[in-house]
Scaffold this motif. Sequence first.
Motif, PDB file in Angstrom:
ATOM      1  N   CYS A 178      -2.421   5.334  -0.535  1.00 45.03           N
ATOM      2  CA  CYS A 178      -3.302   4.219  -0.173  1.00 45.03           C
ATOM      3  C   CYS A 178      -3.730   3.413  -1.395  1.00 45.03           C
ATOM      4  CB  CYS A 178      -4.529   4.693   0.610  1.00 45.03           C
ATOM      5  SG  CYS A 178      -4.118   5.263   2.269  1.00 45.03           S
ATOM      6  N   PRO A 194      -7.951   5.794   1.854  1.00 44.50           N
ATOM      7  CA  PRO A 194      -7.578   6.752   2.903  1.00 44.50           C
ATOM      8  C   PRO A 194      -8.480   6.571   4.117  1.00 44.50           C
ATOM      9  CG  PRO A 194      -7.658   7.821   0.777  1.00 44.50           C
ATOM     10  CD  PRO A 194      -8.192   6.436   0.577  1.00 44.50           C
ATOM     11  N   VAL A 237       0.869  -1.180   0.000  1.00 50.01           N
ATOM     12  CA  VAL A 237       0.000   0.000   0.000  1.00 50.01           C
ATOM     13  C   VAL A 237       0.900   1.222   0.000  1.00 50.01           C
ATOM     14  CG1 VAL A 237      -1.834   1.215   1.224  1.00 50.01           C
ATOM     15  CG2 VAL A 237      -1.722  -1.290   1.325  1.00 50.01           C
ATOM     16  N   ARG A 285      -3.800   4.117   8.299  1.00 51.31           N
ATOM     17  CA  ARG A 285      -3.280   2.793   7.893  1.00 51.31           C
ATOM     18  C   ARG A 285      -4.009   2.315   6.640  1.00 51.31           C
ATOM     19  NH1 ARG A 285      -3.964  -1.494  11.287  1.00 51.31           N
ATOM     20  NH2 ARG A 285      -2.170  -2.510  10.343  1.00 51.31           N
ATOM     21  N   CYS A 286      -4.644   3.263   5.946  1.00 49.87           N
ATOM     22  CA  CYS A 286      -5.334   2.954   4.701  1.00 49.87           C
ATOM     23  C   CYS A 286      -6.413   1.891   4.903  1.00 49.87           C
ATOM     24  CB  CYS A 286      -4.354   2.516   3.615  1.00 49.87           C
ATOM     25  SG  CYS A 286      -3.166   3.797   3.188  1.00 49.87           S
ATOM     26  N   LEU A 289     -10.080  -0.936   1.461  1.00 48.24           N
ATOM     27  CA  LEU A 289      -8.870  -0.134   1.639  1.00 48.24           C
ATOM     28  C   LEU A 289      -9.017   1.233   0.986  1.00 48.24           C
ATOM     29  CD1 LEU A 289      -6.098  -2.830   1.012  1.00 48.24           C
ATOM     30  CD2 LEU A 289      -7.137  -2.119   3.166  1.00 48.24           C
TER      31      LEU A 289
END
Lengths: 256, 196
Positions: free
Chosen positions: A164, A229, A160, A234-235, A227
């Motif tokens: 992201c 932003p 990632v 941590r995305c 997944l």
Amino acid sequence: MSPCPEPVVLARWVDGELTLNDAAALARHAGQCAACRARQAHLMALRASLPSAHEDAAFVGDVMARLDRWDPNHWDPKHLVRWLSLAAVVAVVIAVVATRPHGELVARGGGGGLEVAATVEAATRQALADEVIRVAPGFAITARVIDRTTTPSWLMVFGVDARCEVHWLVPAWDDATSDPVGRRFAGEAPLVELPEGLRPDAPPGPFTLVVATSDAPRSVHAVEALLGPSADDRCGLGRLAALGIHTTTHPLEVSR
Amino acid sequence: MSEPRPHPRLVATPTEPSDDALFALVQAGDRQAFARLVARHEAAIRRFVAVTINDREAARDVAQEVFILAWDQRARYRPEGRLRVWLLALAKNLARRERRRLTIRRWLGLEHVAEVAAPIKDSDEVLVDAERDAVVRASLGRLPPKMHEALVLRYADELDYDQMAEVLGENASTLRSRVHYGLAKLGLLVPEEVMR
């Protein structure tokens, strides 16, 4: 009659290394057991008959003749060979260290017994002790998997980037219309070298390598949907637990 | 009536000087004393080196080097009745270095594995002994080298476990275990009828 002793116990006896009590018990047993008496005699005979060196009548004379020729100050070409050999070994070690892959990141656990070692290759050398591995643009990631599973397990490996965006390694995925699932393992092959090599077009900045395992197949789209932003910075990797996916992450830093 | 036998203590018997007594002469530069010591210990050194190096010519060369090194380092020896242990420790280092060198040369294709000559047989009795020796040798060769080495030091050189630990730089209890498992394994490898 007590049971016959293991061969190694008889060997200890023959070697005189049993305690007095144990030796007495063994002697009582051997008194009644012809097989053990024969085995003991066999070991005694072997002990006494280890072959001597072949006769070499010329040896002493040869040593003394060599000593006559020997000069402590004489420079022996063998020494140069030894130093050159040592220098060659040092050079090889330095070369290996200087060009070795960037570092090996190992992830364990997840869907039951998969141990994944992802190797990050980089153009520059870096101390392995560094927590964040810095890599040059164009770096590659390869992975091998030690499969200790007894029940089926599925593996996904991806990175990632700072935006992201997800870069897939396992499964290799570049066709948005397809929706492959992770790679299945079930103890069929203990060691698997994954053929895919990821050369992500990652922008400079943080790049998180993720090793994800699960007990049931999960698709690329299902993972990507979670997944992006997120507030936790941590995305959204934490959301994957909802799909029963266990993740291990390793931070990389793509240099500018 | 037979002559009364003299008291044993009154009989003058020539005695061999100890290793340390001879080595004191060696330390003063006496080569004849050194030759006597070489004769006294060469079989043990050759046998020990041969365990590590499976090439008779190379093993012989290394065994000679052990004595040249002993001469060179004679000032370092402390007379504590442990000359054979000291020589075996020198032998271990030289033999392992040579084995590494041979391994690299073989790996590079520069060296062929030497043939080990068959024992000479010249009479029925010698034939039986030689055959038994050959079987025992071959079985020893099937043991892991460290086990073989430990058996040789223990039973051929009759070292105690502390001396073996000094030669090999390993723990005495490890060596005990290695000898016992080695002897037990050798007992299984060599048929009992061969030793009768």
